[in-house]
Design an enzyme around this catalytic site. Structure first.
Site, PDB file in Angstrom:
ATOM      1  N   GLY A 105      36.749  33.215  37.540  1.00 47.24           N
ATOM      2  CA  GLY A 105      37.451  32.256  38.374  1.00 47.24           C
ATOM      3  C   GLY A 105      37.586  32.790  39.792  1.00 47.24           C
ATOM      4  O   GLY A 105      37.180  33.914  40.086  1.00 47.24           O
ATOM      5  N   ARG A 120      42.857  35.136  43.060  1.00 46.05           N
ATOM      6  CA  ARG A 120      44.269  34.799  42.842  1.00 46.05           C
ATOM      7  C   ARG A 120      44.466  33.631  41.881  1.00 46.05           C
ATOM      8  O   ARG A 120      45.464  32.934  41.934  1.00 46.05           O
ATOM      9  CB  ARG A 120      44.963  34.486  44.166  1.00 46.05           C
ATOM     10  CG  ARG A 120      44.796  35.509  45.241  1.00 46.05           C
ATOM     11  CD  ARG A 120      45.789  36.587  45.109  1.00 46.05           C
ATOM     12  NE  ARG A 120      45.642  37.521  46.237  1.00 46.05           N
ATOM     13  CZ  ARG A 120      46.532  38.375  46.566  1.00 46.05           C
ATOM     14  NH1 ARG A 120      47.640  38.468  45.885  1.00 46.05           N
ATOM     15  NH2 ARG A 120      46.331  39.202  47.568  1.00 46.05           N
ATOM     16  N   GLY A 174      44.584  33.874  38.480  1.00 49.67           N
ATOM     17  CA  GLY A 174      45.242  34.249  37.232  1.00 49.67           C
ATOM     18  C   GLY A 174      44.282  34.807  36.196  1.00 49.67           C
ATOM     19  O   GLY A 174      44.639  34.955  35.029  1.00 49.67           O
ATOM     20  N   LYS A 175      43.060  35.145  36.625  1.00 49.94           N
ATOM     21  CA  LYS A 175      42.055  35.691  35.699  1.00 49.94           C
ATOM     22  C   LYS A 175      42.583  36.914  34.959  1.00 49.94           C
ATOM     23  O   LYS A 175      42.492  37.005  33.743  1.00 49.94           O
ATOM     24  CB  LYS A 175      40.784  36.122  36.446  1.00 49.94           C
ATOM     25  CG  LYS A 175      40.065  35.073  37.206  1.00 49.94           C
ATOM     26  CD  LYS A 175      38.860  35.654  37.944  1.00 49.94           C
ATOM     27  CE  LYS A 175      39.194  36.704  38.960  1.00 49.94           C
ATOM     28  NZ  LYS A 175      39.955  36.265  40.116  1.00 49.94           N
ATOM     29  N   SER A 176      43.114  37.852  35.727  1.00 49.08           N
ATOM     30  CA  SER A 176      43.594  39.101  35.124  1.00 49.08           C
ATOM     31  C   SER A 176      44.735  38.835  34.157  1.00 49.08           C
ATOM     32  O   SER A 176      44.780  39.413  33.066  1.00 49.08           O
ATOM     33  CB  SER A 176      44.042  40.081  36.204  1.00 49.08           C
ATOM     34  OG  SER A 176      42.948  40.469  36.999  1.00 49.08           O
ATOM     35  N   ALA A 184      40.067  50.070  34.822  1.00 45.13           N
ATOM     36  CA  ALA A 184      40.201  49.632  36.208  1.00 45.13           C
ATOM     37  C   ALA A 184      38.988  50.147  36.975  1.00 45.13           C
ATOM     38  O   ALA A 184      38.691  51.339  36.957  1.00 45.13           O
ATOM     39  CB  ALA A 184      41.484  50.197  36.812  1.00 45.13           C
ATOM     40  N   ALA A 243      38.421  49.640  40.325  1.00 47.73           N
ATOM     41  CA  ALA A 243      38.650  49.736  41.763  1.00 47.73           C
ATOM     42  C   ALA A 243      38.654  51.181  42.257  1.00 47.73           C
ATOM     43  O   ALA A 243      39.111  52.082  41.570  1.00 47.73           O
ATOM     44  CB  ALA A 243      39.981  49.086  42.132  1.00 47.73           C
ATOM     45  N   HIS A 276      49.176  44.892  39.474  1.00 50.09           N
ATOM     46  CA  HIS A 276      48.454  44.933  38.190  1.00 50.09           C
ATOM     47  C   HIS A 276      49.052  46.002  37.285  1.00 50.09           C
ATOM     48  O   HIS A 276      49.269  45.760  36.090  1.00 50.09           O
ATOM     49  CB  HIS A 276      46.965  45.213  38.424  1.00 50.09           C
ATOM     50  CG  HIS A 276      46.179  44.011  38.815  1.00 50.09           C
ATOM     51  ND1 HIS A 276      45.168  43.518  38.044  1.00 50.09           N
ATOM     52  CD2 HIS A 276      46.245  43.198  39.897  1.00 50.09           C
ATOM     53  CE1 HIS A 276      44.642  42.450  38.618  1.00 50.09           C
ATOM     54  NE2 HIS A 276      45.278  42.238  39.765  1.00 50.09           N
ATOM     55  N   ASP A 291      38.637  45.244  34.307  1.00 45.07           N
ATOM     56  CA  ASP A 291      39.107  44.452  35.443  1.00 45.07           C
ATOM     57  C   ASP A 291      38.803  45.228  36.717  1.00 45.07           C
ATOM     58  O   ASP A 291      39.459  46.206  37.006  1.00 45.07           O
ATOM     59  CB  ASP A 291      40.603  44.185  35.306  1.00 45.07           C
ATOM     60  CG  ASP A 291      41.097  43.079  36.219  1.00 45.07           C
ATOM     61  OD1 ASP A 291      40.307  42.553  37.013  1.00 45.07           O
ATOM     62  OD2 ASP A 291      42.288  42.747  36.122  1.00 45.07           O
TER      63      ASP A 291
END
Length: 181
Positions: A11, A14, A16-18, A36, A38, A54, A87
Site C-alpha cells: 500500500g 502512511r 497502515g501497512k505495518s 527491520a 532500515a 514502530h 518491514d
C-alpha cells in the site's frame, strides 16, 4: 487461525501497512521475529521518529533483528515454528540502490528463491511507489522500478496479498485475479 506461508502487505505511505502486518503476526499465536530493514541515520530526525513509533508499537516479546542487507541469509535461518515479519521491502531495496542492474537482479533472485524454500510463515511489507508522479531523477526511477518488480514477483509466490489504503484492508487474494506469470 490458518496462516499462509507467504503473505504480502502492500500500500501507499502512511496507509497502515505495518500495523496490519503486525496484527496478522500477533494473531498467528507464533513467536514473532521482526526483521527491520532500515539503515539508521543520525541526520534524519523524521526517519528516527518513525522507527521509534514502530518500535513502541511492537510487543516486548517480539525478537527484533536489524537486517539492512543480508535478508536472504536471515530468512534461510528462520525456525519453522516462528513467524517472520519483514518491514519493509522498500527500505531493503533502497539499501542496494547503488548496485548495478546485474548485481541487483542476482540479489533479488536469491531473495525470491530463498522465500520459496523457507518453512516458516513470512509476512512482507512493501510500499507501492508507482501510483504517483514519475520520479524526476534516474535514481528515483531505478528505485521505483526495482521495488515494483520485486513486489510483483513476490506477489506471484505469495499465498495471500493485502492492499492497505484509505483506512481499509483489502484481501487481493480473494477480490483479485492473479496475473499469469
Amino acid at each position: 487461525m490458518a496462516l499462509s506461508k507467504v503473505i504480502l502487505v502492500t500500500g501507499p505511505a502512511r496507509s497502515g501497512k505495518s500495523e496490519w502486518a503486525e496484527t496478522l503476526a500477533n494473531q498467528s499465536g507464533k513467536k514473532v521475529v521482526y526483521i527491520a530493514t532500515a539503515l539508521l541515520s543520525s541526520d534524519d530526525k523524521q526517519w528516527q521518529q518513525r522507527i521509534i513509533q514502530h518500535r513502541n508499537r511492537r510487543p516486548q516479546s517480539w525478537i527484533t533483528l536489524e537486517v539492512p542487507f543480508e535478508l536472504s541469509a536471515t530468512l534461510a535461518d528462520a525456525k519453522p515454528n516462528d513467524i517472520i515479519l519483514v518491514d519493509s521491502l522498500g527500505t531493503w531495496v533502497a539499501n542496494f540502490i547503488e548496485q548495478d542492474d546485474t548485481s541487483w537482479l542476482n540479489i533479488a533472485e536469491d531473495f525470491l528463491e530463498t522465500v520459496q524454500l523457507v518453512a516458516a510463515p513470512m509476512i512482507f511489507v512493501a510500499e507501492e511507489t508507482g501510483w504517483g508522479v514519475v520520479p524526476a531523477y534516474p535514481l528515483g526511477q531505478t528505485f521505483r522500478d526495482r521495488l515494483g518488480s520485486l513486489t510483483r514477483k513476490l506477489g506471484v509466490i505469495s499465498q495471500t496479498a493485502y492492499l492497505v489504503t484509505g483506512g481499509h484492508v483489502l484481501n487481493l487474494s480473494v477480490l483479485g485475479t492473479r496475473l499469469p506469470s
